[in-house]
Design a protein around this motif. Structure first.
Motif, PDB file in Angstrom:
ATOM      1  N   GLY A   1       0.798  -1.159  -0.198  1.00 61.43           N
ATOM      2  CA  GLY A   1       0.001   0.044   0.051  1.00 61.43           C
ATOM      3  C   GLY A   1       0.760   1.237   0.025  1.00 61.43           C
ATOM      4  O   GLY A   1       0.471   2.152  -0.738  1.00 61.43           O
ATOM      5  N   ILE A   2       1.790   1.229   0.894  1.00 61.19           N
ATOM      6  CA  ILE A   2       2.928   2.259   0.754  1.00 61.19           C
ATOM      7  C   ILE A   2       3.524   2.493  -0.548  1.00 61.19           C
ATOM      8  O   ILE A   2       3.601   3.970  -1.116  1.00 61.19           O
ATOM      9  CB  ILE A   2       3.876   2.257   1.785  1.00 61.19           C
ATOM     10  CG1 ILE A   2       3.319   2.245   3.147  1.00 61.19           C
ATOM     11  CG2 ILE A   2       5.037   3.354   1.656  1.00 61.19           C
ATOM     12  CD1 ILE A   2       4.111   1.876   4.358  1.00 61.19           C
ATOM     13  N   ILE A   3       3.909   1.372  -1.138  1.00 61.94           N
ATOM     14  CA  ILE A   3       4.482   1.687  -2.526  1.00 61.94           C
ATOM     15  C   ILE A   3       3.533   2.152  -3.662  1.00 61.94           C
ATOM     16  O   ILE A   3       3.700   2.780  -4.435  1.00 61.94           O
ATOM     17  CB  ILE A   3       5.236   0.297  -3.083  1.00 61.94           C
ATOM     18  CG1 ILE A   3       6.170  -0.021  -2.191  1.00 61.94           C
ATOM     19  CG2 ILE A   3       5.608   0.522  -4.355  1.00 61.94           C
ATOM     20  CD1 ILE A   3       6.713  -1.346  -2.113  1.00 61.94           C
ATOM     21  N   ALA A   4       2.301   1.383  -3.491  1.00 59.36           N
ATOM     22  CA  ALA A   4       1.229   1.978  -4.336  1.00 59.36           C
ATOM     23  C   ALA A   4       0.877   3.501  -4.269  1.00 59.36           C
ATOM     24  O   ALA A   4       0.608   4.015  -5.256  1.00 59.36           O
ATOM     25  CB  ALA A   4       0.039   0.980  -4.335  1.00 59.36           C
ATOM     26  N   ALA A   5       0.856   3.831  -2.996  1.00 60.98           N
ATOM     27  CA  ALA A   5       0.272   5.384  -2.860  1.00 60.98           C
ATOM     28  C   ALA A   5       1.592   6.305  -3.423  1.00 60.98           C
ATOM     29  O   ALA A   5       1.249   7.309  -3.762  1.00 60.98           O
ATOM     30  CB  ALA A   5       0.630   5.723  -1.379  1.00 60.98           C
ATOM     31  N   ALA A   6       2.835   5.656  -3.186  1.00 64.56           N
ATOM     32  CA  ALA A   6       4.078   6.666  -3.666  1.00 64.56           C
ATOM     33  C   ALA A   6       3.816   6.625  -5.270  1.00 64.56           C
ATOM     34  O   ALA A   6       4.007   7.784  -5.723  1.00 64.56           O
ATOM     35  CB  ALA A   6       5.530   6.030  -3.297  1.00 64.56           C
ATOM     36  N   GLY A   7       3.544   5.471  -5.939  1.00 64.58           N
ATOM     37  CA  GLY A   7       3.386   5.608  -7.341  1.00 64.58           C
ATOM     38  C   GLY A   7       2.347   6.356  -7.802  1.00 64.58           C
ATOM     39  O   GLY A   7       2.198   7.006  -8.841  1.00 64.58           O
ATOM     40  N   ILE A   8       1.050   6.284  -7.030  1.00 63.60           N
ATOM     41  CA  ILE A   8      -0.039   7.118  -7.635  1.00 63.60           C
ATOM     42  C   ILE A   8       0.085   8.483  -7.448  1.00 63.60           C
ATOM     43  O   ILE A   8      -0.175   9.568  -8.176  1.00 63.60           O
ATOM     44  CB  ILE A   8      -1.359   6.617  -6.535  1.00 63.60           C
ATOM     45  CG1 ILE A   8      -1.897   5.419  -7.127  1.00 63.60           C
ATOM     46  CG2 ILE A   8      -2.252   7.817  -6.570  1.00 63.60           C
ATOM     47  CD1 ILE A   8      -2.807   5.055  -6.041  1.00 63.60           C
TER      48      ILE A   8
END
Length: 138
Positions: free
Chosen positions: A101-108
């Protein structure tokens, strides 16, 4: 014999109205080329940010895939642990999903920074140039 002049006369330094008008197409061409270069640089920057965001989202997908694998392995391996097997699997799975989730938030966040890939700064600069040519202020 007379010696040639090394400094131009003031009349030679001054340009006539027709010479100045003749320079307008060249100046407009230079302005258009500069705006196109600005457009290219801005679009390249936004596409780079979008590419990084997409890469981070792929990384998040990989981590989520490994989280699923670990959840399965944890179900098998946790049988011999002190905790019940379901609790050990749940703890490991939740931690990996939080990381994903942290990686996805950074990607978004990176994708939003690069989207939409329209050259907003260049468009504003061109509008300012048109206003200047028309003799208008903001």
């Amino acid at each position: 014999m007379t010696t040639p002049r090394t400094t131009p006369s003031p009349a030679a330094e001054r340009r006539g109205l027709f010479a100045l008008i003749a320079d307008v197409p060249r100046l407009i061409g230079d302005l258009v080329r500069a705006e196109i270069a600005s457009l290219k640089a801005e679009i390249a920057g936004k596409l780079k940010a979008a590419g990084i965001g997409a890469g981070l989202l792929v990384g998040a997908g990989v981590v989520a895939f490994f989280a699923a694998l670990v959840l399965i392995a944890a179900g098998v391996l946790a049988l011999s642990l002190v905790l019940p097997p379901w609790a050990a699997s749940l703890i490991i799975g939740v931690v990996l999903l939080i990381i994903a989730g942290i990686i996805a938030a950074a990607g978004i966040r990176s994708l939003k920074r690069g989207m939409p890939p329209t050259p907003t700064d260049t468009i504003e600069s061109v509008k300012d140039d048109v206003r200047a040519v028309r003799g208008q202020r903001k």
